[in-house]
Design a protein around this motif. Structure first.
Motif, PDB file in Angstrom:
ATOM      1  N   CYS A   1       8.543  -1.860   3.409  1.00  0.00           N
ATOM      2  CA  CYS A   1       7.748  -2.679   2.480  1.00  0.00           C
ATOM      3  C   CYS A   1       7.727  -2.050   1.093  1.00  0.00           C
ATOM      4  O   CYS A   1       7.972  -2.732   0.091  1.00  0.00           O
TER       5      CYS A   1
ATOM      6  N   CYS B   1       2.856  -3.513   8.693  1.00  0.00           N
ATOM      7  CA  CYS B   1       1.844  -4.576   8.838  1.00  0.00           C
ATOM      8  C   CYS B   1       2.383  -5.880   8.260  1.00  0.00           C
ATOM      9  O   CYS B   1       3.492  -5.943   7.740  1.00  0.00           O
TER      10      CYS B   1
ATOM     11  N   GLY C   1       4.071  -6.629   4.439  1.00  0.00           N
ATOM     12  CA  GLY C   1       5.512  -6.501   4.206  1.00  0.00           C
ATOM     13  C   GLY C   1       6.278  -7.672   4.800  1.00  0.00           C
ATOM     14  O   GLY C   1       7.216  -8.198   4.194  1.00  0.00           O
TER      15      GLY C   1
ATOM     16  N   CYS D   1       4.559   2.376   4.377  1.00  0.00           N
ATOM     17  CA  CYS D   1       5.849   2.361   5.101  1.00  0.00           C
ATOM     18  C   CYS D   1       7.007   1.992   4.171  1.00  0.00           C
ATOM     19  O   CYS D   1       6.861   1.212   3.234  1.00  0.00           O
TER      20      CYS D   1
ATOM     21  N   CYS E   1       0.828  -1.217   0.000  1.00  0.00           N
ATOM     22  CA  CYS E   1       0.000   0.000   0.000  1.00  0.00           C
ATOM     23  C   CYS E   1       0.854   1.255   0.000  1.00  0.00           C
ATOM     24  O   CYS E   1       0.331   2.354  -0.161  1.00  0.00           O
TER      25      CYS E   1
HETATM   26  S1  SF4 Z   1       3.872  -3.240   5.293  1.00  0.00           S
HETATM   27 FE1  SF4 Z   1       1.690  -2.852   5.242  1.00  0.00          FE
HETATM   28  S2  SF4 Z   1       1.572  -0.675   5.730  1.00  0.00           S
HETATM   29 FE2  SF4 Z   1       3.649  -1.012   5.092  1.00  0.00          FE
HETATM   30  S3  SF4 Z   1       3.594  -0.498   2.879  1.00  0.00           S
HETATM   31 FE3  SF4 Z   1       3.353  -2.738   3.150  1.00  0.00          FE
HETATM   32  S4  SF4 Z   1       1.156  -2.982   3.039  1.00  0.00           S
HETATM   33 FE4  SF4 Z   1       1.493  -0.833   3.506  1.00  0.00          FE
END
Ligand code: SF4
Ligand SMILES: Cc1cc2nc3c(=O)[nH]c(=O)nc-3n(C[C@H](O)[C@H](O)[C@H](O)COP(=O)(O)O)c2cc1C
Length: 444
Positions: A351, A392, A395, A348, A345
């Motif tokens: 990820c 989250c 990642g 962060c 998404c």
């Molecule tokens: S770890 Fe979760 S919050 Fe971070 S960029 Fe990946 S999908 Fe988005």
């Protein structure tokens, strides 16, 4: 291992079971009717707790215990049924809805009654257009029969169920991103705590459960805790609908008691029917794309949460992907991580950037057959910088395919490095045919 009666794929063979009247004639809605008339919400919560039902959405968290986290006396409360179902290899939620939508709706209604909630949402992946229509029709039939709406069956209980279609993003299956999306915002995860049971949808106490989890509830209430616990294992009671895919002869959804060995799911003529062309098993991914890989050495591992964890992986969503010896590990890691990169998404850095670089290096190795010696330490470095640092689990999941591939099949990466050394243009740093490749360093 035969099941005398399916719990999740209930009335599997009854023609037109998706019709409200047919479902009713086969005992459908009876558990709900009985619960509303004869049981208190707390009694239903206690039954679900005692049944040992564990969430089927991935983590296997005990459902009754989750329901018990709701703060006392805080209303309204919401129930969200998670039907985003986007994990590669996972396809049973969809089939439950296609085959028997009333079972899910009864499960949602019963669970809403148990947690004292009057508004429930079924969040569906946007692409499931036909399934959404099936559900909406079934919900309308339940309203017409007086099982939903105001003062249900004269008991004073009110309940509305809405189907909400997302726009088709894997991250919207993550419970806090699902709530953001339902509230009309960008589907990105929220920081936890607070956990949804305390402050969820619109800041109110919220329970989020998977389709398969909720589909179990009517049978638990109808047949009782002891009957339910007579299936499966002590710590993983009940049955699981395994979504089996890959190089097996008979891919599909198979409902089996927890604890059935992987070998039986793959080889039994009634289920997987063995490997296509009799080729050997190379990679087994037992819980969807985010699960660490197993190999043929694990064929006798029982499929329950504890045994799969003890073997070094996780049961996750119960999507069992089985691949034969024709696949190359770098290619599988590349395809899996390409999915995670696409679905990241972007909230962060570990990820967003990590999946980008993993895919960039893996594409060169797996798809172009070119690797520089430092590529292997670079891949290790990227996933190590991601692990434990992502906001989250999406990642964190992206780490699994590459880590598994490098740990279990390092020679397949080294072979590409060796072949590149002998190739006149194949040093992994650009050969003029594919355009320049930016050199990567393992150190920051
Ligand atoms: S770890 Fe979760 S919050 Fe971070 S960029 Fe990946 S999908 Fe988005
Ligand atoms: C990236 C990501 C995607 C997820 N997708 C789903 C999904 O499609 N369906 C689902 O039930 N759970 C999904 N989950 C798990 C949910 O966050 C949540 O734990 C689950 O819906 C809880 O239901 P359960 O207790 O019944 O398992 C996902 C989690 C993550 C991190």
């Amino acid at each position: 291992m035969d099941l005398s009666e399916h719990i999740i794929m209930r009335e599997l063979d009854v023609p037109d079971i998706n019709d409200f009247e047919v479902y009713r004639r086969h005992g459908g809605w009876e558990a709900y009717r009985m619960a509303l008339k004869e049981k208190t919400p707390a009694e239903i919560v206690a039954m679900v707790k005692e049944s040992g039902l564990r969430g089927r959405g991935g983590a296997g968290f005990p459902t009754g215990i989750k329901w018990g986290f709701l703060p006392k006396g805080v209303y309204p409360r919401y129930l969200l049924c998670n039907c985003d179902e986007s994990e590669p290899g996972t396809f049973n939620n969809h089939q439950i809805i296609d085959r028997n939508p009333h079972q899910l709706i009864e499960g949602v209604a019963l669970s809403a009654y148990a947690i004292e909630c009057h508004t429930a949402y079924i969040y569906m992946r946007g692409e499931f257009a036909a399934a959404a229509i099936t559900l909406e029709r079934a919900i309308a039939a339940a309203y017409r029969a007086g099982f939903l709406g105001r003062n249900i069956l004269g008991t004073g209980f009110d309940l509305d169920i809405y189907v909400h279609r997302g726009a088709g993003a894997y991250i919207c299956g993550e419970e806090t991103a699902l709530m953001e999306s339902l509230e009309g915002k960008i589907g990105q995860p929220r920081l936890k705590p607070p956990f949804p049971a305390v402050a969820g949808l619109y800041g109110k106490p919220t329970i989020i459960n998977n389709v398969e989890t909720l589909a179990n509830v009517p049978r638990i209430v109808e047949k009782g805790v002891a009957w339910y616990r007579s299936h499966g294992t002590e710590k993983s009671p009940g049955t699981k609908c395994f979504s089996l895919s890959g190089h097996v002869n008979r891919p599909g959804n198979y409902e089996l008691p927890f604890g059935v060995p992987l070998r039986e799911l793959i080889e039994s003529p009634e289920y997987g029917g063995g490997m296509r062309g009799g080729r050997p098993v190379k990679i087994i991914i037992p819980g969807g794309a985010s699960a660490p890989w197993l190999t043929h050495e694990h064929l006798d591992v029982p499929l329950d949460y504890e045994s799969v964890a003890a073997a070094g992986s996780m049961l996750g969503s119960g999507a069992v992907i089985v691949l034969n010896d024709t696949v190359k590990a770098p290619h599988v890691a590349y395809k899996m991580d390409e999915f995670f990169k696409h679905e990241s998404c972007g909230k962060c850095t570990p990820c967003r950037e990590g999946t980008h670089w993993l895919v960039r290096v893996l594409h060169r190795i797996a798809e172009e057959g070119r690797a520089a010696p430092e590529d292997i330490p670079t891949l290790h470095s990227i996933y190590n910088q991601m692990a434990g640092n992502c906001f989250c689990l999406l990642g964190e999941s992206a780490v699994m395919p590459i880590k598994s591939a490098l740990t279990l099949f390092p020679e397949e990466f080294e072979a590409v490095v060796a072949a590149s050394r002998h190739h006149p243009h194949g040093n992994g740093h650009g050969d003029g045919r594919h355009g320049p490749v930016i050199p990567l360093t393992a150190k920051r």
